[in-house]
Design an enzyme around this catalytic site. Structure first.
Site: not given
Length: 392
Positions: A298, A289, A285
């Protein structure tokens, strides 16, 4: 005693009875197997080179290759426009597919018209291939409809926000397909995070026991929001299928040709009565998200940069140019078509009418219900309280 246990005891006796060497050997073997790279089906390298695989052969025509490139380009452009629209306040939320175009376009192009698809909320490329108008996807994220398309018209179910539940829907549908004697297949899309859901495990169990003609297509994009893939499974996801009694395979999710070939084999297997199969598309990805997420919190920039070198569109374009299968006129035409699509969806979103507020009370019961009528009247009175006095 197991064969492994017998072998271990034999090794202990040969080593003088201490068992230390056998124990060390077992630990070493475990460490080696745990760190070994799993097999990855690949037909097109990141450098745009065609390679062969003994189990998954495919020979697309130049026209088909150009079609795959066009699909991925249009899907990416539409996705980028949707992200921009959300940032401008035109959409409430958007889940980008950036980086996953090959997994979606390749797998979707392997399906027949009578196959049925159960998506998550990110399968914009699959929706494109199944003929769903992109404006319908945007309408749902704008909050003016609940999907906007008839699932039976495209054999493409409405988006599923609840994580993992669509795998159960797909399995049940596939069980029905089998009982009806049809030769079509069902495909359930889900992510690596959803693989931790009990719904997915239950779907695997029922699919295996009833030999349902369903393909579980997991897009492992490495991150379930902020949780890495290793938090979802201690083994590669595709290997988990063996525990349920059906095969699994890992495919290069950034290789559109490999995704096409593997999915084609999986659905043909399902159609022929051989039961379910798990396909793990190992991809990434590239964006957030959803637009409410900040991936810089993160994950490292170096990780994204490494995956950018494996870009699915770039590798196919490299092949097309290297093999002289697409000229500048074709590439420019795709760019122009992409811009036109972006303008069309942008204009459509900004002119979408608000839904009828009272429509929420329709179709709750087939023949109406006194309680719903009461709730409708109460809500109408509530809305009327906001109207200016002169309008009443």
């Amino acid at each position: 005693m197991t064969v492994e246990g017998t072998a271990a005891r034999s090794t202990t006796r040969r080593s003088g009875g201490t068992g230390k060497r056998a124990s060390a050997a077992r630990k070493k073997k475990t460490a080696t197997s745990a760190t070994a790279e799993p097999e990855l089906v690949q037909l097109l390298t990141p450098q745009g080179e065609r390679v062969e695989h003994p189990d998954y052969a495919i020979d697309p025509t130049p026209e088909e290759l150009r079609g795959l490139y066009r699909d991925m380009m249009l899907t990416r452009r539409f996705d980028a426009e949707a992200t921009a629209l959300q940032r401008q306040g035109e959409l409430g939320l958007w889940a980008s597919l950036l980086g996953q175009e090959a997994a979606q376009i390749g797998s979707a192009r392997a399906l027949h018209d009578d196959d049925y698809v159960f998506p998550t909320y990110r399968e914009h490329g699959v929706a494109w291939v199944r003929g769903v108008d992109p404006t319908n996807l945007l309408g749902m994220f704008r909050g003016v409809n609940h999907g906007g398309w008839d699932p039976n018209s495209n054999n493409f179910h409405l988006y599923t926000i609840v994580i993992g539940s669509q795998t159960l829907h797909a399995t049940g549908y596939a069980m029905g397909v089998a009982k009806d004697g049809a030769d079509s297949a069902v495909v359930a899309y889900f992510g690596d995070g959803a693989s931790s859901q009990g719904d997915v495990a239950e779907a695997f169990t029922f699919a295996a026991v009833y030999n349902a003609p369903v393909v579980f297509f997991c897009q492992n994009n490495q991150w379930a929001i902020s949780e890495p893939a290793e938090r979802q499974s201690r083994v590669p996801i595709y290997q988990r299928a063996a525990g349920f009694g059906f095969p699994g395979v890992r495919v290069d999710g950034n290789d559109v040709l490999a995704c096409l070939a593997v999915t084609k084999a999986a659905v043909e297997r399902a159609r022929s009565g051989q039961g379910p199969m798990l396909v793990e598309a190992f991809t990434y990805r590239m964006g957030a998200h959803t637009t409410s997420d900040d991936p810089t919190k993160y994950r490292r920039d170096e990780e994204r940069e490494a995956w950018e070198a494996k870009d699915p569109i770039l590798r196919l374009r490299t092949l097309l140019e290297k093999e002289k299968l697409a000229d500048k006129a074709f590439l420019d035409a795709v760019d122009e078509e992409s811009d036109a699509l972006a303008k069309r969806v942008r204009d459509a979103v900004r002119t979408m009418p608000n839904p009828d507020t009272m429509a929420i009370f329709e179709h709750v019961y087939a023949d109406g219900h006194a309680l719903v009528d009461e709730e409708r009247a109460q809500y109408a009175e509530y809305l009327a309280s906001f109207e200016p006095e002169e309008a009443k």
